[in-house]
Design a protein around this motif. Structure first.
Motif, PDB file in Angstrom:
ATOM      1  N   ARG A  20       0.819  -1.208   0.000  1.00  0.00           N
ATOM      2  CA  ARG A  20       0.000   0.000   0.000  1.00  0.00           C
ATOM      3  C   ARG A  20       0.856   1.262   0.000  1.00  0.00           C
ATOM      4  NH1 ARG A  20      -4.549  -2.184   4.332  1.00  0.00           N
ATOM      5  NH2 ARG A  20      -5.940  -3.035   2.757  1.00  0.00           N
ATOM      6  N   THR A  21       0.305   2.343  -0.549  1.00  0.00           N
ATOM      7  CA  THR A  21       1.041   3.598  -0.710  1.00  0.00           C
ATOM      8  C   THR A  21       0.218   4.767  -0.162  1.00  0.00           C
ATOM      9  OG1 THR A  21       0.116   4.119  -2.898  1.00  0.00           O
ATOM     10  CG2 THR A  21       2.041   2.647  -2.834  1.00  0.00           C
ATOM     11  N   LYS A  22       0.753   5.962  -0.322  1.00  0.00           N
ATOM     12  CA  LYS A  22       0.047   7.171   0.119  1.00  0.00           C
ATOM     13  C   LYS A  22      -1.272   7.348  -0.620  1.00  0.00           C
ATOM     14  CE  LYS A  22       3.477   8.917   2.742  1.00  0.00           C
ATOM     15  NZ  LYS A  22       3.369   9.134   4.195  1.00  0.00           N
ATOM     16  N   ALA A  23      -1.378   6.773  -1.802  1.00  0.00           N
ATOM     17  CA  ALA A  23      -2.643   6.853  -2.537  1.00  0.00           C
ATOM     18  C   ALA A  23      -3.744   6.082  -1.822  1.00  0.00           C
ATOM     19  CB  ALA A  23      -2.466   6.318  -3.957  1.00  0.00           C
ATOM     20  N   ASP A  24      -3.359   5.064  -1.048  1.00  0.00           N
ATOM     21  CA  ASP A  24      -4.332   4.285  -0.293  1.00  0.00           C
ATOM     22  C   ASP A  24      -4.692   4.964   1.022  1.00  0.00           C
ATOM     23  OD1 ASP A  24      -4.441   1.852  -2.030  1.00  0.00           O
ATOM     24  OD2 ASP A  24      -2.313   1.751  -1.500  1.00  0.00           O
ATOM     25  N   HIS A  25      -3.698   5.587   1.663  1.00  0.00           N
ATOM     26  CA  HIS A  25      -3.938   6.331   2.892  1.00  0.00           C
ATOM     27  C   HIS A  25      -2.770   7.304   3.084  1.00  0.00           C
ATOM     28  CE1 HIS A  25      -4.807   7.462   6.984  1.00  0.00           C
ATOM     29  NE2 HIS A  25      -5.835   6.604   7.066  1.00  0.00           N
ATOM     30  N   PRO A  26      -3.055   8.594   3.206  1.00  0.00           N
ATOM     31  CA  PRO A  26      -1.956   9.571   3.292  1.00  0.00           C
ATOM     32  C   PRO A  26      -1.081   9.421   4.525  1.00  0.00           C
ATOM     33  CG  PRO A  26      -4.085  10.619   3.727  1.00  0.00           C
ATOM     34  CD  PRO A  26      -4.383   9.249   3.202  1.00  0.00           C
ATOM     35  N   ASP A  58      10.224   5.293  -4.880  1.00  0.00           N
ATOM     36  CA  ASP A  58       8.949   5.331  -5.601  1.00  0.00           C
ATOM     37  C   ASP A  58       7.848   4.556  -4.880  1.00  0.00           C
ATOM     38  OD1 ASP A  58       9.612   2.681  -6.015  1.00  0.00           O
ATOM     39  OD2 ASP A  58       9.752   2.811  -8.196  1.00  0.00           O
ATOM     40  N   GLY A  59       8.139   4.051  -3.683  1.00  0.00           N
ATOM     41  CA  GLY A  59       7.135   3.372  -2.876  1.00  0.00           C
ATOM     42  C   GLY A  59       7.102   1.870  -3.019  1.00  0.00           C
TER      43      GLY A  59
END
Length: 277
Positions: A20-26, A58-59
């Motif tokens: 999971r990344t910031k797009a999923d939860h900041p 890049d996550g």
């Protein structure tokens, strides 16, 4: 601990995972500094251990000794020895067992998790897995073996019974469910691991997916286990609301466990409770 003292439950937080990344939860922590801040927040909320993944810029998922050392140093600077720091060796389809083992040996962390299906998928891979466990025992690295189903528990118990591994009892983590978008684990998912005739590990923990994460792990605590929660597997509180951060998930479980009369293990107690024998 006094004979009349409540049983202590270890809460581990898995704050990011490898997917999971910031797009999923900041608020998901991806950098060393973010992991350190999250560690401090979760310590305050009741955690005794943190399960750490590291990421590329890049996550993407990463296994790298230098990056692990940086993350561990940042967390230690924030919380000292008040949390067990457990690194993951998870492959995520990117790394092979030799690469996973090499990073583990280069880092030599306090603790590490190893997925049984990645290191010992068949009989031929058993000796290499046993050799790695021998190395972990020699260098004082606490293992936790991740088990995705009861058949893996049977195979691991067989290795222990045959004396193929250096401990007679090892910490294990039962995973209730799989890493899928719609996965919602339920407390009953734990039953195959605990049914009569199933291998008995004295030191076991549980992680689960989705908004019933807290229900699953509290059920595990009531049945004698320890627990792992966090953004690796779940972003939601039991009522379905999005959690503001990992500490909210830890606090939810810690509060429930304490209301039911159990104690929360700090890092010192967790080091005693999660030992391999």
């Amino acid at each position: 601990m006094r004979a009349d003292a409540p049983r202590e439950v270890v809460i581990a937080v898995a704050p990011n995972g490898g997917r999971r990344t910031k797009a999923d939860h900041p608020a998901i922590p991806l950098t060393a500094a973010e992991l350190a801040r999250t560690a401090a927040e979760c310590l305050e909320a009741g955690a005794g251990m943190i399960h750490v993944h590291i990421r590329r810029p890049d996550g993407r998922h990463l296994l790298d000794a230098d990056a692990y050392r940086q993350a561990i140093a940042a967390i230690r600077a924030e919380v000292g020895e008040r949390l067990i720091i457990q690194i993951t060796t998870e492959a995520l389809g990117i790394y092979g067992p030799a690469e996973q083992a090499a990073v583990l040996k280069a880092v030599r962390p306090e603790a590490a998790s190893l997925a049984f299906r990645e290191f010992a998928p068949d009989a031929a891979s058993g000796p290499a897995f046993a050799d790695l466990l021998d190395w972990m025992k020699e260098h004082g690295v606490l293992p936790q073996i991740i088990l995705y189903d009861s058949s893996e528990a049977v195979r691991l118990a067989g290795m222990i019974k045959r004396g193929s591994v250096p401990w007679t009892d090892m910490p294990v983590l039962y995973v209730l469910g799989r890493y899928t978008v719609s996965q919602t684990s339920r407390p009953a998912d734990l039953l195959p691991f605990l049914m009569p005739g199933a291998p008995q590990f004295s030191n076991w923990s549980v992680c689960a997916f989705g908004k019933l994460e807290a229900a699953c792990v509290v059920a595990a605590a009531l049945l004698g286990g320890h627990v792992r929660v966090g953004f690796e597997n779940n972003f939601h509180l039991p009522d379905g609301r999005l959690a503001g951060g990992n500490a909210a998930l830890v606090e939810t479980v810690a509060s429930a466990v304490e209301r039911l009369g159990y104690g929360l293990a700090d890092a010192a107690a967790a080091r005693r409770l999660l030992c391999a024998r």
